[in-house]
Design an enzyme around this catalytic site. Structure first.
Site, PDB file in Angstrom:
ATOM      1  N   ASP A  60       0.829  -1.206   0.000  1.00 25.90           N
ATOM      2  CA  ASP A  60       0.000   0.000   0.000  1.00 25.90           C
ATOM      3  C   ASP A  60       0.862   1.253   0.000  1.00 25.90           C
ATOM      4  O   ASP A  60       0.572   2.241  -0.694  1.00 25.90           O
ATOM      5  CB  ASP A  60      -0.907   0.013   1.234  1.00 25.90           C
ATOM      6  CG  ASP A  60      -2.195  -0.757   1.032  1.00 25.90           C
ATOM      7  OD1 ASP A  60      -2.568  -0.982  -0.133  1.00 25.90           O
ATOM      8  OD2 ASP A  60      -2.829  -1.122   2.032  1.00 25.90           O
ATOM      9  N   ILE A  61       1.906   1.246   0.811  1.00 23.86           N
ATOM     10  CA  ILE A  61       2.759   2.431   0.929  1.00 23.86           C
ATOM     11  C   ILE A  61       3.531   2.664  -0.360  1.00 23.86           C
ATOM     12  O   ILE A  61       3.656   3.803  -0.831  1.00 23.86           O
ATOM     13  CB  ILE A  61       3.683   2.282   2.146  1.00 23.86           C
ATOM     14  CG1 ILE A  61       2.851   2.414   3.425  1.00 23.86           C
ATOM     15  CG2 ILE A  61       4.803   3.312   2.135  1.00 23.86           C
ATOM     16  CD1 ILE A  61       3.470   1.838   4.653  1.00 23.86           C
TER      17      ILE A  61
END
Length: 770
Positions: free
Chosen positions: A543-544
């Site tokens: 996600d990051i």
């Protein structure tokens, strides 16, 4: 792209090379300034390292500092990973954006510390989040700490170019450690908001009911999902296959009960999963809209139908022939892919050293406002990947308006299992998870299930520069807001979509979480101690990565618009974003398998137990000189000349002897003391730090003022993770804590959309607004 007029010179290091590669993917001219013997990557992994990191760049070999300065006088950006920095060489080149990327930054007591991917991952908090709770910390493969620094450095370069439109160039300080510390999902947040340090999770996510499961022929990533619908669909499937055991009992309908007894629930699911082939199970799960994915290794990626359908891969031309390598995180500009790249010979572009190139016209206005000041971003994102992107934009001055849909509530506001707070877990305004990634933003609460709500959204879109969303691929079209309609509403709009698989391709409708994307992209399959001992990456690293790449795409698209006047749709696939972070693994073929904390050519490299409970030291020895110094430090000088340990190859063959000698020394010392002793002799070493140690004890982050205290109107004052990119002239920062739900609805509709007080009141009475 239009940005090809921009020239980037790269003084390469492991922490800058990915930035240069990303800028090649954006269409910029990147010139690699090599030493006479060539960049070190020409000799790594049989040359594969150079092929991957530097294909598409131009190569020059400056004969002197004066010749390098002459080249820099023609450049717009300097990516500076040189050991001592090029500050003296660039003095007086006031229009240059000088991006200085170092392991620990330019300020603080550890600026001179040696850093490798493993050591920075340890000191930045990443290692503490991977591995089994009763075993040693485990690195993420393919230099993820280095690559986090690289994508931040690419963002820094574009922010510097944007700021140069209203002023001169500037020095930008990028700390790799800070880049890692800002990318831990809940790792530090659990301590900041609950006084809790989570143990390493093994193969089970610490918050979401997901993990790694054995299949009949490998592994699968997935779990119970994040909604009642997903649990019900999984339970129906188990019933149909007579595999539900006791999960049909009413008690298991309660998500709190499932979380409390998750080990039992997972055992039932594992018994079901374990008899089925991974690819078949994933296909059947996705047909039921359940978030599961096969764990693939990098050499299997070309068989992924989604990646091939979207032309993800890049053909690289070398002197030995053409090869297939990983592509770039998104198609740019305006949906065009980089399809072919040439690998430059050493000094192939020497003529550039004699070029005279006009400098940019100095800006008339010299503002010190943050680089994205004046940019309005409409934020339709939720959970982590999308909000992380818009957090980066907000940190650097954009006016980010978070549109919170009452029909699609953000789990990081409302889901108890994702709540990080000292207060009640039912208050949507106190969740530290939400409040971290949504600082510096404004909130409007709008019901987009209604025609009136969508009409309000359309009026906001008309007045935005950027729209970002990370819904599944069909949501915007169902709202009547596909890209064609968005361009009709606002022809100049930069629209960034961030679905798991992208808006096209045979799997565009697959349900994706960070762990399933990491499984499909090869990251999970390489995270382990060996082919039969995979641990996986369980926290939201994927996600990051997607959030950072989306932020890079947004700033690149704004730069493109500034030159061409055109907006565009960035169809970012989170799968492609994380696959693009898999380094040289595809070039390495089937031989690339999990390898723990080791390095392919350095030895020793590993994590060693220290004095105290769960205390560890990361060490990288890059050459024989460092090995000899280490032997002196640990009191074993005879090992420096022992035939069994004389060379890196010999040390790898005598790993038991080497690890025992080093481990006997580290076990008697606190990790920080051991690190300081080794660093004093130029040996990369660092303690494995968790969230508490990062916040309370790390002197480098403290000196940089990394953790910033801001007052939240409901949750009170707390520390926020800082901004890893420090622009010296136009700095970003944490201006305000996250907004409470709907706090800015009236102000936004009045100031941005021009609504009257009466119209706002009518919409509120109709239930369109909160």
């Amino acid at each position: 792209m239009s940005g090809s007029a921009v020239r980037v010179v790269e003084l390469s290091s492991p922490f800058t090379r990915f930035a240069g590669r990303l800028l090649v993917g954006l269409g910029y001219e990147v010139v690699l300034a090599e030493p006479p013997e060539g960049d070190a990557t020409r000799r790594e992994l049989g040359g594969d390292a150079f092929v991957h990191w530097h294909a598409g760049k131009r190569s020059v070999v400056p004969a002197s500092p004066e010749e390098l300065r002459a080249l820099l006088a023609t450049a717009d950006v300097l990516l500076d990973g040189s050991p001592g920095g090029a500050e003296e060489i660039v003095a007086g080149l006031d229009d240059l954006v000088h991006v200085r990327v170092t392991p620990f930054g330019l300020l603080g007591p550890r600026t001179d510390w040696q850093g490798t991917d493993l050591v920075v991952a340890a000191l930045g908090g990443m290692l503490a989040q991977v591995g089994d709770p009763d075993g040693p910390p485990l690195r993420l493969p393919e230099q993820q700490a280095e690559q986090l620094a690289g994508v931040n450095a690419a963002i820094a370069a574009l922010l510097g170019l944007r700021a140069r439109r209203t002023g001169p160039g500037q020095l930008v300080d990028v700390s790799a450690q800070a880049c890692v510390a800002a990318a831990l999902e809940a790792g530090t947040l659990a301590y900041l908001h609950e006084d809790r340090v989570p143990p390493r999770p093994g193969s089970v996510h610490p918050l979401v009911p997901h993990g790694l499961f054995r299949s009949a022929d490998g592994y699968l990533g997935g779990g119970l999902g994040g909604s009642p619908r997903m649990w019900d669909a999984l339970l129906d499937w188990l019933r149909e296959e007579n595999a539900a055991a006791d999960l049909t009992e009413p008690r298991w309908q309660d998500p709190v009960e499932r979380k409390k007894h998750q080990e039992h629930v997972f055992k039932v699911v594992q018994d079901f999963v374990g008899t089925r082939p991974k690819a078949e199970f994933a296909e059947r799960a996705q047909a039921r809209k359940l978030p599961w994915a096969a764990v693939d290794l990098p050499h299997e990626l070309p068989d992924n139908p989604q990646l091939t359908a979207r032309d993800f891969f890049t053909r690289v031309r070398t002197t030995e022939g053409e090869r297939t390598d990983l592509g770039f995180p998104f198609a740019f500009p305006e949906g065009h892919r980089v399809r072919e790249l040439d690998v430059p010979a050493l000094g192939a572009d020497q003529e550039m050293l004699a070029e005279h190139r006009p400098r940019p016209t100095p800006a008339v206005v010299n503002t010190r406002a943050p680089a994205l000041h004046g940019i309005r971003v409409l934020d339709l994102t939720w959970v982590l990947a999308g909000p992380y992107c818009t957090k980066v934009l907000a940190d650097h001055g954009a006016d980010v308006i978070k549109v919170e849909s009452m029909g699609r509530p953000d789990p990081t506001r409302f889901a108890p299992f994702m709540h990080l707070s000292r207060g009640p877990h039912t208050d949507p305004n106190t969740n530290g998870y939400f409040n971290e990634v949504n600082r510096n933003k404004r909130s409007i609460a709008l019901d987009t299930r209604t025609e009136e709500g969508v009409a309000v959204l359309r009026e906001l879109i008309a007045r935005a520069d950027v729209l970002v969303e990370n819904f599944s691929s069909t949501v915007m079209r169902k709202l009547g807001l596909g890209y064609e309609e968005l361009t009709r509403i606002n022809p100049d709009l930069v629209y960034v979509s961030m679905s798991g698989m992208g808006h096209t391709g045979p799997r565009n409708g697959w349900v994706s979480y960070a762990d399933t994307v990491s499984a499909s992209a090869g990251l999970t399959g390489l995270t382990g101690w060996g082919p039969d001992d995979v641990v996986g990456v369980i926290y939201g690293h994927g996600d990051i990565v997607a959030g950072l790449q989306a932020a890079l795409a947004t700033v690149a698209a704004l730069e493109h618009r500034a030159v061409t006047g055109r907006g565009q749709h960035i169809d970012l696939s989170q799968l492609e974003a994380i696959a693009a972070h898999m380094g040289t693994s595809l070039l390495g073929g089937p031989a690339v398998t999990p390898s723990g904390n080791t390095h392919p050519s350095w030895s020793p490299q590993g994590v060693y137990r220290c004095l105290g409970a769960d205390r560890w030291l990361a060490v990288s020895v890059r050459d024989d000189t460092e090995w000899a110094a280490l032997c002196e430090v640990i009191g074993r000088p005879e090992l420096a000349t022992d035939e069994r340990t004389l060379t890196a190859q010999a040390r790898r063959g005598s790993a038991a002897l080497v690890d025992a000698a080093l481990g006997e020394w580290t076990r008697t010392l606190p990790a920080d003391v051991a690190a300081e002793a080794l660093q004093a002799h130029g040996i990369p070493a660092g303690a494995v730090q968790d969230g508490r140690e990062l916040v309370e004890h790390d002197p480098q982050l403290r000196a940089r003022g990394f953790y910033v205290r801001r007052e939240h109107p409901v949750a009170g004052a707390f520390l926020h993770e800082g901004v890893p990119i420090r622009l010296t002239r136009t700095p970003g920062g944490i201006r305000a804590a996250a907004p409470v739900l709907g706090a800015d609805t009236d102000a936004v509709l009045s100031e941005v959309a021009g609504f009257s007080t009466e119209r706002v009141q009518r919409l509120r009475e109709a239930g369109v607004l909160r």
